[in-house]
Design an enzyme around this catalytic site. Structure first.
Site, PDB file in Angstrom:
ATOM      1  N   HIS A  81       0.822  -1.213   0.000  1.00  7.88           N
ATOM      2  CA  HIS A  81       0.000   0.000   0.000  1.00  7.88           C
ATOM      3  C   HIS A  81       0.855   1.262   0.000  1.00  7.88           C
ATOM      4  O   HIS A  81       0.348   2.350   0.282  1.00  7.88           O
ATOM      5  CB  HIS A  81      -0.906   0.016   1.226  1.00  7.88           C
ATOM      6  CG  HIS A  81      -1.760  -1.198   1.375  1.00  7.88           C
ATOM      7  ND1 HIS A  81      -2.656  -1.580   0.402  1.00  7.88           N
ATOM      8  CD2 HIS A  81      -1.847  -2.115   2.370  1.00  7.88           C
ATOM      9  CE1 HIS A  81      -3.270  -2.699   0.803  1.00  7.88           C
ATOM     10  NE2 HIS A  81      -2.787  -3.046   1.982  1.00  7.88           N
ATOM     11  N   HIS A 122      -7.547  -4.580  -0.870  1.00  9.99           N
ATOM     12  CA  HIS A 122      -6.960  -5.912  -1.039  1.00  9.99           C
ATOM     13  C   HIS A 122      -7.749  -6.723  -2.074  1.00  9.99           C
ATOM     14  O   HIS A 122      -7.538  -7.922  -2.209  1.00  9.99           O
ATOM     15  CB  HIS A 122      -6.968  -6.690   0.282  1.00  9.99           C
ATOM     16  CG  HIS A 122      -6.363  -5.933   1.416  1.00  9.99           C
ATOM     17  ND1 HIS A 122      -7.116  -5.296   2.373  1.00  9.99           N
ATOM     18  CD2 HIS A 122      -5.070  -5.691   1.721  1.00  9.99           C
ATOM     19  CE1 HIS A 122      -6.315  -4.700   3.243  1.00  9.99           C
ATOM     20  NE2 HIS A 122      -5.065  -4.923   2.863  1.00  9.99           N
TER      21      HIS A 122
END
Length: 334
Positions: A60, A222
């Site tokens: 991320h 995700h």
């Protein structure tokens, strides 16, 4: 079909990244001893200051390690790609930043993170280090408004961590730091759209499938399912759909101030983000809202996923002061 990545071995990708992050940013970051997954701010922790530990899975970037520095997070515990860090680096982070007045854990509301950070907090209590936890829950798509505690934490982390980190840096009491963190979270709203999948370094295969002319509204960082799969539309129409959900829930009055983030999920270029930002500004103008702070770029990504998210924080006087408070991090400076 396998994807292409500039990596060596998939299993080594996170550790190789962290080695070079630490080498590239020695003025801002160091690792605890022989634990490279515990990343500490060189100029953040100090005696009498509440320590702020953030963390979560890799993939991320610049969330989480990029927000470690003076005026923001004191430390970040780093997990494998899309996986929670285990308790050991979390504990190492907390001990490194403990200034004697408590340590606040902040991270997105995901089951693995909750389990491991809670386990770390229990073990730290045995060493008489007080730990409190505030989960980020800004993802409007992930649960109804009356079940806010079930929502995921996504790109709104940037503003929420920033507010809490500023409160820590200003030597707020532990009670007030926790209050600020909860207040910032409650006034932050994010909606995203995915256009294409990402792939994990270990598999080199897409983590979900989506049609060539489709988009998914509300998909998680995700690859968690969103709320609607629809034909891809022009940028203004997509932005309107995301902003409709945010404005409907935020319930701001004309003249109120906001902080805005238009965030790339990984591969969406700046041109497209600014096209979206143009429409965000128009929608906020129509609502009579004033943009005090705006950020555009890669802040909370999902590897190479194509898509974007919009975050709006509903400011008040205190949150505005905290958002404006200077910080100096490896990948974020204000």
């Amino acid at each position: 079909m396998k994807t292409k990545k500039l990596i060596n071995a998939g299993a080594d990708a996170v550790d190789e990244m962290l080695q070079r992050v630490l080498a590239a940013h020695p003025r801002h970051l160091y690792a605890v001893g022989d634990m490279p997954r515990a990343i500490i701010a060189r100029n953040g922790p100090r005696k009498g200051k509440v320590g702020l530990v953030i963390g979560g899975g890799s993939g991320h970037e610049p969330t989480f390690l990029g927000f470690v520095g003076k005026g923001l997070a004191d430390a970040a515990a780093i997990g494998n790609v899309f996986a929670s860090p285990p308790p050991d680096p979390i504990i190492a982070c907390a001990k490194a930043v403990d200034g004697g007045t408590g340590v606040l854990f902040m991270y997105g509301n995901y089951a693995g993170d909750v389990m491991n950070f809670d386990m770390a907090a229990e073990m730290l209590a045995l060493d008489e280090i007080e730990v409190r936890t505030v989960l980020t829950t800004d993802d409007v798509a992930s649960a109804p408004a009356d079940q806010r505690d079930r929502r995921r934490g996504v790109a709104g982390n940037v503003f929420i961590f920033k507010s809490a980190g500023a409160a820590c840096d200003l030597l707020y009491s532990f009670d007030d730091v926790e209050r600020v963190a909860r207040h910032a979270n409650a006034r932050t709203y994010t909606m995203g759209v995915a256009l294409s999948p990402c792939s994990l370094p270990q598999t080199l295969r897409p983590n979900f499938l989506i049609g060539e002319g489709e988009m998914e509204i509300g998909m998680g960082i995700h690859g968690e399912p969103g709320v609607a799969r629809e034909p891809l539309r022009p940028a203004d129409a997509v932005t309107d759909e995301l902003m409709d959900s945010i404005l409907r829930e935020m319930k701001a009055d004309r003249g109120d101030r906001v902080a805005v983030l238009v965030n790339s999920l990984g591969s969406t270029p700046m041109m497209e983000l600014y096209i979206m930002m143009r429409r965000v500004k128009s929608r906020l103008d129509d609502a009579g809202l004033v943009i005090h702070t705006s950020l555009v770029g890669n802040y909370c990504t999902s590897l190479e996923m194509a898509g974007a998210s919009i975050t709006v924080m509903h400011l008040d006087d205190e949150l505005q002061r905290l958002i404006d408070h200077p910080c100096d991090c490896a990948m974020f400076v204000r």
